[in-house]
Design a protein around this motif. Structure first.
Motif, PDB file in Angstrom:
ATOM      1  N   SER A  34       1.333  -1.163   0.171  1.00 39.24           N
ATOM      2  CA  SER A  34      -0.337  -0.193   0.135  1.00 39.24           C
ATOM      3  C   SER A  34       0.914   1.546   0.002  1.00 39.24           C
ATOM      4  O   SER A  34       0.312   2.229  -0.218  1.00 39.24           O
ATOM      5  CB  SER A  34      -1.015  -0.525   1.321  1.00 39.24           C
ATOM      6  OG  SER A  34      -2.406  -0.737   1.209  1.00 39.24           O
ATOM      7  N   TYR A  35       2.193   1.161   0.707  1.00 44.61           N
ATOM      8  CA  TYR A  35       2.982   2.215   0.284  1.00 44.61           C
ATOM      9  C   TYR A  35       4.297   2.096  -0.344  1.00 44.61           C
ATOM     10  O   TYR A  35       4.078   0.904  -0.701  1.00 44.61           O
ATOM     11  CB  TYR A  35       3.448   2.184   1.752  1.00 44.61           C
ATOM     12  CG  TYR A  35       2.858   3.335   2.670  1.00 44.61           C
ATOM     13  CD1 TYR A  35       1.312   3.923   2.833  1.00 44.61           C
ATOM     14  CD2 TYR A  35       2.944   2.318   4.156  1.00 44.61           C
ATOM     15  CE1 TYR A  35       1.329   3.976   3.931  1.00 44.61           C
ATOM     16  CE2 TYR A  35       1.806   3.537   5.092  1.00 44.61           C
ATOM     17  CZ  TYR A  35       0.962   3.573   5.705  1.00 44.61           C
ATOM     18  OH  TYR A  35       0.553   4.296   6.144  1.00 44.61           O
ATOM     19  N   ALA A  36       4.951   2.764  -1.131  1.00 40.86           N
ATOM     20  CA  ALA A  36       5.288   2.311  -1.784  1.00 40.86           C
ATOM     21  C   ALA A  36       7.138   3.796  -2.338  1.00 40.86           C
ATOM     22  O   ALA A  36       6.470   5.092  -1.924  1.00 40.86           O
ATOM     23  CB  ALA A  36       5.329   2.262  -3.188  1.00 40.86           C
ATOM     24  N   VAL A  37       7.976   3.398  -2.499  1.00 40.90           N
ATOM     25  CA  VAL A  37       8.973   4.371  -2.522  1.00 40.90           C
ATOM     26  C   VAL A  37       9.612   4.641  -3.367  1.00 40.90           C
ATOM     27  O   VAL A  37       9.621   3.126  -4.262  1.00 40.90           O
ATOM     28  CB  VAL A  37       9.823   4.225  -0.710  1.00 40.90           C
ATOM     29  CG1 VAL A  37      11.300   5.394  -1.360  1.00 40.90           C
ATOM     30  CG2 VAL A  37       9.771   3.909   0.108  1.00 40.90           C
ATOM     31  N   PRO A  38       9.495   5.839  -4.430  1.00 39.63           N
ATOM     32  CA  PRO A  38       9.789   5.195  -6.053  1.00 39.63           C
ATOM     33  C   PRO A  38      11.351   5.230  -5.670  1.00 39.63           C
ATOM     34  O   PRO A  38      12.288   6.014  -5.423  1.00 39.63           O
ATOM     35  CB  PRO A  38       9.879   6.934  -6.220  1.00 39.63           C
ATOM     36  CG  PRO A  38       9.331   7.548  -4.844  1.00 39.63           C
ATOM     37  CD  PRO A  38       8.897   6.890  -3.635  1.00 39.63           C
ATOM     38  N   SER A  39      11.784   4.626  -6.767  1.00 44.16           N
ATOM     39  CA  SER A  39      12.752   4.769  -7.076  1.00 44.16           C
ATOM     40  C   SER A  39      13.250   5.597  -7.985  1.00 44.16           C
ATOM     41  O   SER A  39      13.645   6.096  -8.352  1.00 44.16           O
ATOM     42  CB  SER A  39      13.142   3.633  -8.285  1.00 44.16           C
ATOM     43  OG  SER A  39      14.459   2.764  -8.634  1.00 44.16           O
ATOM     44  N   GLN A  40      14.515   5.498  -7.027  1.00 42.52           N
ATOM     45  CA  GLN A  40      15.937   6.434  -8.000  1.00 42.52           C
ATOM     46  C   GLN A  40      16.981   6.046  -8.589  1.00 42.52           C
ATOM     47  O   GLN A  40      18.374   6.278  -8.920  1.00 42.52           O
ATOM     48  CB  GLN A  40      16.543   7.432  -6.520  1.00 42.52           C
ATOM     49  CG  GLN A  40      15.609   8.699  -5.877  1.00 42.52           C
ATOM     50  CD  GLN A  40      14.786   9.052  -6.973  1.00 42.52           C
ATOM     51  OE1 GLN A  40      15.638   9.937  -7.729  1.00 42.52           O
ATOM     52  NE2 GLN A  40      13.377   9.503  -7.012  1.00 42.52           N
ATOM     53  N   ARG A  41      16.868   4.715  -8.904  1.00 38.86           N
ATOM     54  CA  ARG A  41      17.846   4.168  -9.723  1.00 38.86           C
ATOM     55  C   ARG A  41      17.988   4.299 -10.773  1.00 38.86           C
ATOM     56  O   ARG A  41      17.383   4.318 -11.698  1.00 38.86           O
ATOM     57  CB  ARG A  41      17.826   2.413  -9.361  1.00 38.86           C
ATOM     58  CG  ARG A  41      18.152   2.469  -8.722  1.00 38.86           C
ATOM     59  CD  ARG A  41      17.801   0.612  -7.672  1.00 38.86           C
ATOM     60  NE  ARG A  41      17.501  -0.294  -9.808  1.00 38.86           N
ATOM     61  CZ  ARG A  41      17.175  -1.138  -9.845  1.00 38.86           C
ATOM     62  NH1 ARG A  41      16.601  -2.103  -8.696  1.00 38.86           N
ATOM     63  NH2 ARG A  41      17.655  -1.905 -10.918  1.00 38.86           N
ATOM     64  N   GLU A  42      18.966   4.547 -11.174  1.00 43.23           N
ATOM     65  CA  GLU A  42      19.775   5.295 -12.395  1.00 43.23           C
ATOM     66  C   GLU A  42      18.871   4.883 -14.133  1.00 43.23           C
ATOM     67  O   GLU A  42      18.537   3.977 -14.889  1.00 43.23           O
ATOM     68  CB  GLU A  42      20.914   5.494 -13.254  1.00 43.23           C
ATOM     69  CG  GLU A  42      21.856   6.088 -14.465  1.00 43.23           C
ATOM     70  CD  GLU A  42      23.280   6.629 -14.296  1.00 43.23           C
ATOM     71  OE1 GLU A  42      23.286   6.339 -15.951  1.00 43.23           O
ATOM     72  OE2 GLU A  42      23.490   6.648 -13.721  1.00 43.23           O
ATOM     73  N   GLU A  43      18.691   2.742 -13.876  1.00 39.78           N
ATOM     74  CA  GLU A  43      18.573   2.306 -14.770  1.00 39.78           C
ATOM     75  C   GLU A  43      16.969   2.212 -14.668  1.00 39.78           C
ATOM     76  O   GLU A  43      16.532   1.812 -15.852  1.00 39.78           O
ATOM     77  CB  GLU A  43      18.603   0.463 -13.633  1.00 39.78           C
ATOM     78  CG  GLU A  43      20.172  -0.052 -14.143  1.00 39.78           C
ATOM     79  CD  GLU A  43      20.511   0.814 -12.853  1.00 39.78           C
ATOM     80  OE1 GLU A  43      19.539   0.584 -11.364  1.00 39.78           O
ATOM     81  OE2 GLU A  43      21.901   0.538 -12.429  1.00 39.78           O
ATOM     82  N   ASP A  44      16.401   2.286 -13.687  1.00 39.71           N
ATOM     83  CA  ASP A  44      14.929   2.589 -14.312  1.00 39.71           C
ATOM     84  C   ASP A  44      14.308   4.067 -14.761  1.00 39.71           C
ATOM     85  O   ASP A  44      13.693   3.773 -15.072  1.00 39.71           O
ATOM     86  CB  ASP A  44      13.954   2.789 -12.430  1.00 39.71           C
ATOM     87  CG  ASP A  44      14.545   1.318 -11.756  1.00 39.71           C
ATOM     88  OD1 ASP A  44      14.365   0.182 -12.165  1.00 39.71           O
ATOM     89  OD2 ASP A  44      13.952   1.354 -10.676  1.00 39.71           O
TER      90      ASP A  44
END
Length: 60
Positions: A34-44
């Motif tokens: 229900s909670y999600a943290v956005p990814s900051q990975r360069e590949e994404d």
């Protein structure tokens, strides 16, 4: 400070929650997605850019 789940006053023992019940509800929300943290990975970020480039065929 008020509990982020129910709005009651917090107790030092369970801070930032008011009780173990509210802490468990919050944990369950994290575990079921229900909670999600956005990814900051360069590949994404690169994949997102490539997916939105016009004229580039997308794999099916």
């Amino acid at each position: 400070m008020s509990c982020p789940i129910c709005g009651e006053d917090t107790l030092k023992k369970f801070r930032p929650f008011c009780s173990k019940r509210c802490a468990d509800i919050d944990l369950a929300k994290w575990l079921n997605g229900s909670y999600a943290v956005p990814s900051q990975r360069e590949e994404d970020m690169e994949a997102d850019v490539e997916a939105n480039v016009p004229g580039v065929p997308k794999p099916h």
